[in-house]
Design a protein around this motif. Structure first.
Motif, PDB file in Angstrom:
ATOM      1  N   MET A   1       0.850  -1.167   0.000  1.00  0.00           N
ATOM      2  CA  MET A   1       0.000   0.000   0.000  1.00  0.00           C
ATOM      3  C   MET A   1       0.894   1.229   0.000  1.00  0.00           C
ATOM      4  SD  MET A   1      -2.897  -0.824   2.768  1.00  0.00           S
ATOM      5  CE  MET A   1      -2.929  -2.524   3.231  1.00  0.00           C
ATOM      6  N   ASP A   2       0.683   2.096  -0.936  1.00  0.00           N
ATOM      7  CA  ASP A   2       1.450   3.336  -0.969  1.00  0.00           C
ATOM      8  C   ASP A   2       0.581   4.487  -0.484  1.00  0.00           C
ATOM      9  OD1 ASP A   2       3.828   2.286  -1.887  1.00  0.00           O
ATOM     10  OD2 ASP A   2       3.279   2.508  -3.983  1.00  0.00           O
ATOM     11  N   CYS A   3       1.060   5.160   0.535  1.00  0.00           N
ATOM     12  CA  CYS A   3       0.335   6.268   1.156  1.00  0.00           C
ATOM     13  C   CYS A   3       0.996   7.585   0.780  1.00  0.00           C
ATOM     14  CB  CYS A   3       0.347   6.105   2.665  1.00  0.00           C
ATOM     15  SG  CYS A   3      -0.398   4.564   3.237  1.00  0.00           S
ATOM     16  N   THR A   4       0.205   8.640   0.770  1.00  0.00           N
ATOM     17  CA  THR A   4       0.742   9.961   0.480  1.00  0.00           C
ATOM     18  C   THR A   4       0.939  10.804   1.735  1.00  0.00           C
ATOM     19  OG1 THR A   4      -1.481  10.814   0.064  1.00  0.00           O
ATOM     20  CG2 THR A   4      -0.237  10.011  -1.842  1.00  0.00           C
ATOM     21  N   GLU A   5       0.330  10.410   2.828  1.00  0.00           N
ATOM     22  CA  GLU A   5       0.395  11.174   4.075  1.00  0.00           C
ATOM     23  C   GLU A   5       0.866  10.290   5.228  1.00  0.00           C
ATOM     24  OE1 GLU A   5      -0.366  14.435   4.168  1.00  0.00           O
ATOM     25  OE2 GLU A   5      -0.900  14.435   2.045  1.00  0.00           O
ATOM     26  N   GLN A   6       1.592  10.894   6.162  1.00  0.00           N
ATOM     27  CA  GLN A   6       2.065  10.159   7.337  1.00  0.00           C
ATOM     28  C   GLN A   6       0.905   9.632   8.166  1.00  0.00           C
ATOM     29  OE1 GLN A   6       5.472   9.579   8.016  1.00  0.00           O
ATOM     30  NE2 GLN A   6       4.594   8.069   9.394  1.00  0.00           N
TER      31      GLN A   6
ATOM     32  N   ASP B   1      -1.889   8.459   7.146  1.00  0.00           N
ATOM     33  CA  ASP B   1      -2.365   7.213   6.544  1.00  0.00           C
ATOM     34  C   ASP B   1      -1.438   6.054   6.905  1.00  0.00           C
ATOM     35  OD1 ASP B   1      -4.503   8.522   5.332  1.00  0.00           O
ATOM     36  OD2 ASP B   1      -3.345   8.944   3.521  1.00  0.00           O
ATOM     37  N   ILE B   2      -0.131   6.293   6.839  1.00  0.00           N
ATOM     38  CA  ILE B   2       0.839   5.264   7.223  1.00  0.00           C
ATOM     39  C   ILE B   2       0.624   4.874   8.677  1.00  0.00           C
ATOM     40  CG2 ILE B   2       3.296   4.817   7.660  1.00  0.00           C
ATOM     41  CD1 ILE B   2       3.888   6.507   5.142  1.00  0.00           C
ATOM     42  N   ASP B   3       0.497   5.868   9.537  1.00  0.00           N
ATOM     43  CA  ASP B   3       0.312   5.603  10.971  1.00  0.00           C
ATOM     44  C   ASP B   3      -0.956   4.804  11.232  1.00  0.00           C
ATOM     45  OD1 ASP B   3       2.615   7.114  11.348  1.00  0.00           O
ATOM     46  OD2 ASP B   3       1.544   8.898  12.031  1.00  0.00           O
ATOM     47  N   ARG B   4      -2.052   5.169  10.575  1.00  0.00           N
ATOM     48  CA  ARG B   4      -3.339   4.498  10.772  1.00  0.00           C
ATOM     49  C   ARG B   4      -3.258   3.033  10.326  1.00  0.00           C
ATOM     50  NH1 ARG B   4      -7.059   3.534   7.186  1.00  0.00           N
ATOM     51  NH2 ARG B   4      -6.226   5.045   5.699  1.00  0.00           N
ATOM     52  N   LEU B   5      -2.705   2.804   9.148  1.00  0.00           N
ATOM     53  CA  LEU B   5      -2.592   1.434   8.651  1.00  0.00           C
ATOM     54  C   LEU B   5      -1.629   0.608   9.490  1.00  0.00           C
ATOM     55  CD1 LEU B   5      -2.561   2.118   4.816  1.00  0.00           C
ATOM     56  CD2 LEU B   5      -4.326   0.900   6.114  1.00  0.00           C
ATOM     57  N   TRP B   6      -0.552   1.241   9.953  1.00  0.00           N
ATOM     58  CA  TRP B   6       0.439   0.529  10.763  1.00  0.00           C
ATOM     59  C   TRP B   6      -0.196   0.002  12.040  1.00  0.00           C
ATOM     60  CZ3 TRP B   6       5.020  -1.098   9.207  1.00  0.00           C
ATOM     61  CH2 TRP B   6       5.928  -1.578  10.161  1.00  0.00           C
ATOM     62  N   VAL B   7      -0.989   0.854  12.687  1.00  0.00           N
ATOM     63  CA  VAL B   7      -1.662   0.444  13.925  1.00  0.00           C
ATOM     64  C   VAL B   7      -2.680  -0.658  13.637  1.00  0.00           C
ATOM     65  CG1 VAL B   7      -3.288   1.224  15.708  1.00  0.00           C
ATOM     66  CG2 VAL B   7      -1.314   2.625  15.131  1.00  0.00           C
ATOM     67  N   ALA B   8      -3.394  -0.537  12.536  1.00  0.00           N
ATOM     68  CA  ALA B   8      -4.441  -1.508  12.217  1.00  0.00           C
ATOM     69  C   ALA B   8      -3.884  -2.866  11.807  1.00  0.00           C
ATOM     70  CB  ALA B   8      -5.328  -0.956  11.104  1.00  0.00           C
ATOM     71  N   LEU B   9      -2.727  -2.900  11.137  1.00  0.00           N
ATOM     72  CA  LEU B   9      -2.238  -4.147  10.556  1.00  0.00           C
ATOM     73  C   LEU B   9      -1.081  -4.807  11.289  1.00  0.00           C
ATOM     74  CD1 LEU B   9      -2.326  -3.154   6.774  1.00  0.00           C
ATOM     75  CD2 LEU B   9      -3.905  -4.670   7.992  1.00  0.00           C
ATOM     76  N   THR B  10      -0.326  -4.046  12.059  1.00  0.00           N
ATOM     77  CA  THR B  10       0.930  -4.581  12.566  1.00  0.00           C
ATOM     78  C   THR B  10       0.759  -5.507  13.759  1.00  0.00           C
ATOM     79  OG1 THR B  10       2.163  -2.700  11.763  1.00  0.00           O
ATOM     80  CG2 THR B  10       3.179  -3.954  13.515  1.00  0.00           C
ATOM     81  N   ASP B  11       1.303  -6.706  13.584  1.00  0.00           N
ATOM     82  CA  ASP B  11       1.442  -7.651  14.682  1.00  0.00           C
ATOM     83  C   ASP B  11       2.931  -7.957  14.864  1.00  0.00           C
ATOM     84  OD1 ASP B  11       0.339  -9.426  16.695  1.00  0.00           O
ATOM     85  OD2 ASP B  11       0.975 -11.061  15.385  1.00  0.00           O
ATOM     86  N   LYS B  12       3.643  -8.112  13.741  1.00  0.00           N
ATOM     87  CA  LYS B  12       5.084  -8.387  13.760  1.00  0.00           C
ATOM     88  C   LYS B  12       5.769  -7.485  12.740  1.00  0.00           C
ATOM     89  CE  LYS B  12       4.477 -13.166  15.119  1.00  0.00           C
ATOM     90  NZ  LYS B  12       4.554 -14.558  14.719  1.00  0.00           N
ATOM     91  N   PRO B  13       6.312  -6.338  13.164  1.00  0.00           N
ATOM     92  CA  PRO B  13       6.944  -5.418  12.216  1.00  0.00           C
ATOM     93  C   PRO B  13       8.290  -5.930  11.719  1.00  0.00           C
ATOM     94  CG  PRO B  13       7.172  -4.586  14.448  1.00  0.00           C
ATOM     95  CD  PRO B  13       6.316  -5.811  14.529  1.00  0.00           C
ATOM     96  N   HIS B  14       8.606  -5.552  10.497  1.00  0.00           N
ATOM     97  CA  HIS B  14       9.895  -5.844   9.876  1.00  0.00           C
ATOM     98  C   HIS B  14      10.443  -4.545   9.295  1.00  0.00           C
ATOM     99  CE1 HIS B  14       9.365 -10.178  10.274  1.00  0.00           C
ATOM    100  NE2 HIS B  14       8.106  -9.993   9.907  1.00  0.00           N
ATOM    101  N   VAL B  15      11.568  -4.600   8.628  1.00  0.00           N
ATOM    102  CA  VAL B  15      12.186  -3.397   8.071  1.00  0.00           C
ATOM    103  C   VAL B  15      11.470  -2.915   6.815  1.00  0.00           C
ATOM    104  CG1 VAL B  15      14.462  -3.919   9.018  1.00  0.00           C
ATOM    105  CG2 VAL B  15      13.873  -4.691   6.720  1.00  0.00           C
ATOM    106  N   CYS B  16      11.734  -1.656   6.478  1.00  0.00           N
ATOM    107  CA  CYS B  16      11.271  -1.027   5.221  1.00  0.00           C
ATOM    108  C   CYS B  16       9.757  -0.976   5.071  1.00  0.00           C
ATOM    109  CB  CYS B  16      11.873  -1.718   4.010  1.00  0.00           C
ATOM    110  SG  CYS B  16      13.660  -1.691   3.985  1.00  0.00           S
TER     111      CYS B  16
END
Length: 74
Positions: free
Chosen positions: A1-6, A8-23
């Motif tokens: 998913m490519d986001c244009t605003e921080q 959006d990134i923050d919202r999706l990160w909170v909603a999807l992240t269980d095990k974060p990785h790099v990049c």
């Protein structure tokens, strides 16, 4: 998913992240992998600034748009 605003990134990160990785890569609670990226990244990865931007993104888990722009000198 490519986001244009921080935000959006923050919202999706909170909603999807269980095990974060790099990049910007992460796995959700079902084990599916997602990359939550910045839509402007291809522009930042052109020319002489590309190495600095790449070094910055390799040190990130969640993408930080301002840090990428700073690495590019913008």
């Amino acid at each position: 998913m490519d986001c244009t605003e921080q935000a959006d990134i923050d919202r999706l990160w909170v909603a999807l992240t269980d095990k974060p990785h790099v990049c910007g890569w992460t796995k959700d609670k079902f084990g599916l992998s997602w990359q939550i990226g910045y839509a402007g990244l291809p522009d930042l990865l052109t020319g002489p600034k590309a190495a600095k931007v790449m070094a910055a993104i390799m040190g990130m888990t969640k993408i930080d748009i301002q840090a990428l722009k700073d690495a590019a000198g913008e």
